[in-house]
Design an enzyme around this catalytic site. Structure first.
Site, PDB file in Angstrom:
ATOM      1  N   ASP A  48     -41.100 -24.552   8.282  1.00 26.53           N
ATOM      2  CA  ASP A  48     -40.408 -23.563   8.384  1.00 26.53           C
ATOM      3  C   ASP A  48     -38.875 -23.835   7.903  1.00 26.53           C
ATOM      4  O   ASP A  48     -38.291 -24.307   8.459  1.00 26.53           O
ATOM      5  CB  ASP A  48     -40.404 -22.692   9.006  1.00 26.53           C
ATOM      6  CG  ASP A  48     -40.236 -20.870   8.529  1.00 26.53           C
ATOM      7  OD1 ASP A  48     -39.324 -20.548   7.584  1.00 26.53           O
ATOM      8  OD2 ASP A  48     -40.534 -19.933   9.686  1.00 26.53           O
ATOM      9  N   ASN A  79     -46.913 -15.038   1.702  1.00 29.04           N
ATOM     10  CA  ASN A  79     -46.517 -14.901   0.385  1.00 29.04           C
ATOM     11  C   ASN A  79     -46.267 -14.729  -1.304  1.00 29.04           C
ATOM     12  O   ASN A  79     -45.141 -15.262  -1.153  1.00 29.04           O
ATOM     13  CB  ASN A  79     -46.328 -16.248   0.158  1.00 29.04           C
ATOM     14  CG  ASN A  79     -45.739 -17.183   1.459  1.00 29.04           C
ATOM     15  OD1 ASN A  79     -46.250 -18.654   1.787  1.00 29.04           O
ATOM     16  ND2 ASN A  79     -44.838 -16.889   2.281  1.00 29.04           N
TER      17      ASN A  79
HETATM   18  C1  FPP Z   1     -41.764 -21.384   4.554  1.00 32.84           C
HETATM   19  O1  FPP Z   1     -40.157 -21.942   4.252  1.00 32.84           O
HETATM   20  C2  FPP Z   1     -42.408 -22.680   3.675  1.00 32.84           C
HETATM   21  C3  FPP Z   1     -43.063 -22.576   2.025  1.00 32.84           C
HETATM   22  C4  FPP Z   1     -43.258 -21.203   1.549  1.00 32.84           C
HETATM   23  C5  FPP Z   1     -43.720 -23.723   2.045  1.00 32.84           C
HETATM   24  C6  FPP Z   1     -43.692 -24.457   1.509  1.00 32.84           C
HETATM   25  C7  FPP Z   1     -43.562 -25.624   0.630  1.00 32.84           C
HETATM   26  C8  FPP Z   1     -43.342 -27.289   0.103  1.00 32.84           C
HETATM   27  C9  FPP Z   1     -42.145 -27.409   1.096  1.00 32.84           C
HETATM   28  C10 FPP Z   1     -43.529 -27.894  -0.491  1.00 32.84           C
HETATM   29  C11 FPP Z   1     -44.741 -28.431   0.232  1.00 32.84           C
HETATM   30  C12 FPP Z   1     -46.102 -29.639  -1.259  1.00 32.84           C
HETATM   31  C13 FPP Z   1     -47.362 -30.001  -0.868  1.00 32.84           C
HETATM   32  C14 FPP Z   1     -47.586 -30.682  -1.850  1.00 32.84           C
HETATM   33  C15 FPP Z   1     -47.941 -29.772   0.226  1.00 32.84           C
HETATM   34  P1  FPP Z   1     -39.048 -21.085   3.821  1.00 32.84           P
HETATM   35  O2  FPP Z   1     -38.684 -21.341   2.389  1.00 32.84           O
HETATM   36  O3  FPP Z   1     -40.153 -19.799   3.076  1.00 32.84           O
HETATM   37  O4  FPP Z   1     -38.242 -20.509   5.254  1.00 32.84           O
HETATM   38  P2  FPP Z   1     -36.941 -19.641   5.198  1.00 32.84           P
HETATM   39  O5  FPP Z   1     -36.945 -18.621   4.101  1.00 32.84           O
HETATM   40  O6  FPP Z   1     -37.356 -19.351   6.511  1.00 32.84           O
HETATM   41  O7  FPP Z   1     -35.978 -20.741   5.132  1.00 32.84           O
END
Ligand code: FPP
Length: 217
Positions: free
Chosen positions: A11, A59
């Protein structure tokens, strides 16, 4: 003791990018870089499996641009990954855009015989759906033993989940591996996912070794 199986709720990618004056979408590419560092550090320490939350069924309510940014990062990784991890996926992959589903099929096939750590990616995944699906399979088979039920989960066949690490300051599981979390140690870090380093992996492993695991006994 080293945990065999760690779950990561990655996150804080959007907030990280915004904090640096970039669009939220840019955060996911940096999130992938952090994931590769974390995976390497886990593998070096002898962890057998990491399960990582890349996209939840919820999501899908995010703006299209942000969804596409996550899918782009995931598909690019799948199409180009050439390391020694075995990469597998759980979630409703068939419901995703075809280029993403194809990239998943590619990386799973390409890494099938790899001998390194296993990376299990939760994509278009929700634990409640997974549990209902496992229950339906148990019902159809008329087999309600714990073992059969657990094998019906997407994580069936993987070692039990020993620990879940969530970055980004929130202290909840957000529909990630709810059944498997029954006896997992929970670690919440304030830092944002793209800031994760090998030192942070050492920190959570040290934290794990300090926990007194009783499994209800
Ligand atoms: C939550 O953070 C994270 C996600 C919705 C996706 C995270 C995906 C990756 C880092 C890519 C991974 C790649 C592979 C190949 C597995 P957010 O950005 O929603 O957090 P925030 O809004 O709280 O800052």
């Amino acid at each position: 003791m080293t945990p065999k199986h760690i779950g990561f709720i990655m996150d804080g990618n959007g907030r990280w990018a915004q904090g640096k004056g970039m669009s939220r979408s840019m955060g996911y590419a940096h999130g992938l870089e952090a994931l590769l560092k974390v995976a390497e550090a886990c593998a070096k320490k002898g962890v057998q499996v990491i399960s990582v939350y890349a996209f939840s069924t919820e999501n899908i309510a995010r703006p299209d641009e942000e969804q596409q940014a996550i899918f782009d990062v995931v598909a690019r990784f799948n199409d180009n990954y050439d390391g020694d991890m075995r990469v597998i996926y759980m979630g409703d992959i068939d419901a995703l855009p075809e280029r993403v589903a194809q990239s998943v099929e590619h990386v799973e096939r390409h890494t099938l015989n790899n001998k390194g750590m296993m990376m299990n990616v939760a994509l278009n995944y929700g634990a409640r759906d997974d549990i209902i699906h496992a229950a339906k399979l148990a019902y159809d088979a008329g087999d309600f033993t714990l073992q059969a039920f657990e094998n019906n989960l997407s994580s069936g066949g993987l070692p039990p989940l020993d620990m879940i690490v969530r970055t980004g300051g929130e202290k909840r599981l957000s529909n990630f591996m709810l059944y498997e979390a029954a006896y997992a140690e929970l670690v919440f870090l304030d830092k944002l996912w793209p800031d994760m380093t090998a030192e942070d992996v050492q920190f959570v492993l040290d934290e794990f070794s300090r926990r007194d695991r009783k499994f209800g006994k």
